[in-house]
Design a protein around this motif. Structure first.
Motif, PDB file in Angstrom:
ATOM      1  N   LEU A   1       0.825  -1.211   0.000  1.00 57.51           N
ATOM      2  CA  LEU A   1       0.000   0.000   0.000  1.00 57.51           C
ATOM      3  C   LEU A   1       0.861   1.264   0.000  1.00 57.51           C
ATOM      4  O   LEU A   1       0.554   2.237  -0.698  1.00 57.51           O
ATOM      5  N   THR A   2       1.939   1.245   0.777  1.00 57.85           N
ATOM      6  CA  THR A   2       2.853   2.392   0.787  1.00 57.85           C
ATOM      7  C   THR A   2       3.466   2.599  -0.594  1.00 57.85           C
ATOM      8  O   THR A   2       3.522   3.734  -1.093  1.00 57.85           O
ATOM      9  N   ASP A   3       3.902   1.510  -1.226  1.00 63.51           N
ATOM     10  CA  ASP A   3       4.475   1.618  -2.571  1.00 63.51           C
ATOM     11  C   ASP A   3       3.443   2.130  -3.573  1.00 63.51           C
ATOM     12  O   ASP A   3       3.759   2.930  -4.451  1.00 63.51           O
ATOM     13  N   TYR A   4       2.196   1.672  -3.441  1.00 62.44           N
ATOM     14  CA  TYR A   4       1.144   2.086  -4.372  1.00 62.44           C
ATOM     15  C   TYR A   4       0.823   3.574  -4.231  1.00 62.44           C
ATOM     16  O   TYR A   4       0.758   4.305  -5.219  1.00 62.44           O
ATOM     17  N   PHE A   5       0.615   4.022  -3.003  1.00 60.04           N
ATOM     18  CA  PHE A   5       0.169   5.407  -2.790  1.00 60.04           C
ATOM     19  C   PHE A   5       1.295   6.428  -2.893  1.00 60.04           C
ATOM     20  O   PHE A   5       1.035   7.609  -3.087  1.00 60.04           O
ATOM     21  N   THR A   6       2.538   6.008  -2.770  1.00 60.92           N
ATOM     22  CA  THR A   6       3.647   6.944  -2.955  1.00 60.92           C
ATOM     23  C   THR A   6       4.136   6.960  -4.403  1.00 60.92           C
ATOM     24  O   THR A   6       4.966   7.799  -4.756  1.00 60.92           O
ATOM     25  N   GLY A   7       3.656   6.051  -5.235  1.00 59.57           N
ATOM     26  CA  GLY A   7       4.067   6.004  -6.629  1.00 59.57           C
ATOM     27  C   GLY A   7       5.259   5.097  -6.878  1.00 59.57           C
ATOM     28  O   GLY A   7       5.711   4.960  -8.017  1.00 59.57           O
ATOM     29  N   GLN A   8       5.765   4.467  -5.841  1.00 60.31           N
ATOM     30  CA  GLN A   8       6.922   3.598  -5.978  1.00 60.31           C
ATOM     31  C   GLN A   8       6.585   2.344  -6.795  1.00 60.31           C
ATOM     32  O   GLN A   8       7.423   1.861  -7.559  1.00 60.31           O
ATOM     33  N   LEU A   9       5.369   1.848  -6.676  1.00 61.76           N
ATOM     34  CA  LEU A   9       4.973   0.654  -7.408  1.00 61.76           C
ATOM     35  C   LEU A   9       4.971   0.923  -8.914  1.00 61.76           C
ATOM     36  O   LEU A   9       5.482   0.116  -9.695  1.00 61.76           O
ATOM     37  N   GLU A  10       4.430   2.058  -9.314  1.00 65.17           N
ATOM     38  CA  GLU A  10       4.434   2.430 -10.728  1.00 65.17           C
ATOM     39  C   GLU A  10       5.855   2.641 -11.234  1.00 65.17           C
ATOM     40  O   GLU A  10       6.196   2.244 -12.362  1.00 65.17           O
ATOM     41  N   ALA A  11       6.705   3.230 -10.411  1.00 67.33           N
ATOM     42  CA  ALA A  11       8.111   3.420 -10.789  1.00 67.33           C
ATOM     43  C   ALA A  11       8.821   2.081 -10.929  1.00 67.33           C
ATOM     44  O   ALA A  11       9.636   1.902 -11.847  1.00 67.33           O
ATOM     45  N   ASN A  12       8.506   1.126 -10.043  1.00 69.47           N
ATOM     46  CA  ASN A  12       9.110  -0.207 -10.142  1.00 69.47           C
ATOM     47  C   ASN A  12       8.710  -0.901 -11.440  1.00 69.47           C
ATOM     48  O   ASN A  12       9.524  -1.569 -12.075  1.00 69.47           O
ATOM     49  N   ILE A  13       7.443  -0.747 -11.827  1.00 72.97           N
ATOM     50  CA  ILE A  13       6.962  -1.356 -13.063  1.00 72.97           C
ATOM     51  C   ILE A  13       7.688  -0.755 -14.263  1.00 72.97           C
ATOM     52  O   ILE A  13       8.173  -1.478 -15.142  1.00 72.97           O
ATOM     53  N   LYS A  14       7.786   0.561 -14.292  1.00 66.05           N
ATOM     54  CA  LYS A  14       8.466   1.228 -15.415  1.00 66.05           C
ATOM     55  C   LYS A  14       9.946   0.867 -15.463  1.00 66.05           C
ATOM     56  O   LYS A  14      10.499   0.652 -16.548  1.00 66.05           O
ATOM     57  N   LEU A  15      10.582   0.790 -14.312  1.00 62.28           N
ATOM     58  CA  LEU A  15      12.000   0.441 -14.269  1.00 62.28           C
ATOM     59  C   LEU A  15      12.230  -0.990 -14.760  1.00 62.28           C
ATOM     60  O   LEU A  15      13.165  -1.254 -15.516  1.00 62.28           O
ATOM     61  N   ARG A  16      11.362  -1.905 -14.355  1.00 56.67           N
ATOM     62  CA  ARG A  16      11.503  -3.296 -14.784  1.00 56.67           C
ATOM     63  C   ARG A  16      11.294  -3.415 -16.291  1.00 56.67           C
ATOM     64  O   ARG A  16      12.004  -4.167 -16.975  1.00 56.67           O
ATOM     65  N   LYS A  17      10.321  -2.671 -16.836  1.00 51.59           N
ATOM     66  CA  LYS A  17      10.098  -2.682 -18.286  1.00 51.59           C
ATOM     67  C   LYS A  17      11.313  -2.123 -19.015  1.00 51.59           C
ATOM     68  O   LYS A  17      11.692  -2.626 -20.073  1.00 51.59           O
ATOM     69  N   LEU A  18      11.914  -1.089 -18.447  1.00 55.26           N
ATOM     70  CA  LEU A  18      13.119  -0.512 -19.043  1.00 55.26           C
ATOM     71  C   LEU A  18      14.270  -1.512 -19.032  1.00 55.26           C
ATOM     72  O   LEU A  18      15.000  -1.639 -20.013  1.00 55.26           O
ATOM     73  N   GLU A  19      14.418  -2.236 -17.920  1.00 54.19           N
ATOM     74  CA  GLU A  19      15.466  -3.249 -17.838  1.00 54.19           C
ATOM     75  C   GLU A  19      15.277  -4.337 -18.886  1.00 54.19           C
ATOM     76  O   GLU A  19      16.236  -4.800 -19.497  1.00 54.19           O
ATOM     77  N   LEU A  20      14.027  -4.739 -19.096  1.00 61.90           N
ATOM     78  CA  LEU A  20      13.756  -5.806 -20.053  1.00 61.90           C
ATOM     79  C   LEU A  20      13.840  -5.331 -21.500  1.00 61.90           C
ATOM     80  O   LEU A  20      14.007  -6.146 -22.410  1.00 61.90           O
ATOM     81  N   SER A  21      13.720  -4.026 -21.711  1.00 64.22           N
ATOM     82  CA  SER A  21      13.710  -3.522 -23.086  1.00 64.22           C
ATOM     83  C   SER A  21      15.105  -3.447 -23.700  1.00 64.22           C
ATOM     84  O   SER A  21      15.231  -3.328 -24.916  1.00 64.22           O
ATOM     85  N   HIS A  22      16.123  -3.486 -22.893  1.00 62.40           N
ATOM     86  CA  HIS A  22      17.480  -3.443 -23.427  1.00 62.40           C
ATOM     87  C   HIS A  22      17.874  -4.831 -23.903  1.00 62.40           C
ATOM     88  O   HIS A  22      18.145  -5.735 -23.113  1.00 62.40           O
ATOM     89  N   TYR A  23      17.894  -4.970 -25.197  1.00 67.77           N
ATOM     90  CA  TYR A  23      18.177  -6.270 -25.820  1.00 67.77           C
ATOM     91  C   TYR A  23      19.681  -6.442 -25.933  1.00 67.77           C
ATOM     92  O   TYR A  23      20.371  -5.621 -26.515  1.00 67.77           O
ATOM     93  N   ILE A  24      20.171  -7.507 -25.363  1.00 69.85           N
ATOM     94  CA  ILE A  24      21.586  -7.835 -25.458  1.00 69.85           C
ATOM     95  C   ILE A  24      21.685  -9.182 -26.151  1.00 69.85           C
ATOM     96  O   ILE A  24      21.131 -10.177 -25.681  1.00 69.85           O
ATOM     97  N   ASN A  25      22.377  -9.216 -27.274  1.00 71.10           N
ATOM     98  CA  ASN A  25      22.504 -10.438 -28.035  1.00 71.10           C
ATOM     99  C   ASN A  25      23.761 -11.181 -27.587  1.00 71.10           C
ATOM    100  O   ASN A  25      24.864 -10.730 -27.803  1.00 71.10           O
ATOM    101  N   HIS A  26      23.556 -12.288 -26.937  1.00 67.95           N
ATOM    102  CA  HIS A  26      24.672 -13.138 -26.515  1.00 67.95           C
ATOM    103  C   HIS A  26      24.794 -14.278 -27.509  1.00 67.95           C
ATOM    104  O   HIS A  26      24.258 -15.371 -27.315  1.00 67.95           O
ATOM    105  N   ASP A  27      25.498 -14.016 -28.580  1.00 70.41           N
ATOM    106  CA  ASP A  27      25.652 -15.024 -29.618  1.00 70.41           C
ATOM    107  C   ASP A  27      26.863 -15.889 -29.298  1.00 70.41           C
ATOM    108  O   ASP A  27      28.007 -15.438 -29.333  1.00 70.41           O
ATOM    109  N   ASP A  28      26.608 -17.140 -28.974  1.00 66.12           N
ATOM    110  CA  ASP A  28      27.691 -18.067 -28.660  1.00 66.12           C
ATOM    111  C   ASP A  28      28.243 -18.749 -29.909  1.00 66.12           C
ATOM    112  O   ASP A  28      29.214 -19.486 -29.835  1.00 66.12           O
ATOM    113  N   ASN A  29      27.613 -18.492 -31.030  1.00 66.35           N
ATOM    114  CA  ASN A  29      28.022 -19.134 -32.268  1.00 66.35           C
ATOM    115  C   ASN A  29      29.080 -18.271 -32.966  1.00 66.35           C
ATOM    116  O   ASN A  29      28.879 -17.758 -34.055  1.00 66.35           O
TER     117      ASN A  29
END
Length: 132
Positions: free
Chosen positions: A9-37
């Protein structure tokens, strides 16, 4: 003593939950190609779909889905509460005011406030039991 619902509830009402969601989406959006071939054969029809890959990562990420679900549950349950209960929940978890301060501004006993808070948290426990 604060439990997981209090933290959520504290995270939700202070906006921290929304910031966590956006940060996680940002982390996942950075595509790193680990080509072992390295030095292997060439790939025919090599089509890179970064946007689709990112969307699949976001949609399949359990943490983001749990946070979005919790946010929607809190939003729905909060909208069903009476105005005075909404004010005390916002004051406690969003503005981090003390129970005594809230009781003086709302002209309600501290025990009544804690009873209203406990009722609201109990409404959230069943839908959020798999998230917490």
């Amino acid at each position: 003593m604060a439990d997981n619902i209090d933290h959520l509830l504290t995270d939700y009402f202070t906006g921290q939950l929304e910031a966590n969601i956006k940060l996680r989406k940002l982390e996942l959006s950075h595509y790193i190609n680990h080509d072992d071939n390295v030095g292997g054969g060439r790939m025919q029809n090599n089509i890179v779909r970064n946007t689709e890959t990112t969307m699949l990562k976001v949609e399949s990420d359990r943490l983001i889905q749990d946070w979005l679900y919790a946010s929607q549950v809190i939003e729905l349950m909060f909208a069903l509460e009476l105005d005075n209960v909404q004010r005390i929940i916002k004051a406690r978890y969003g503005q981090r005011r003390t129970w005594i301060d809230i009781s003086m501004s709302e002209h309600v006993d501290v025990r009544t406030l804690s009873h209203w808070r406990d009722d609201f948290k109990n409404k959230l426990k069943r839908p959020l039991k798999n998230v917490l």
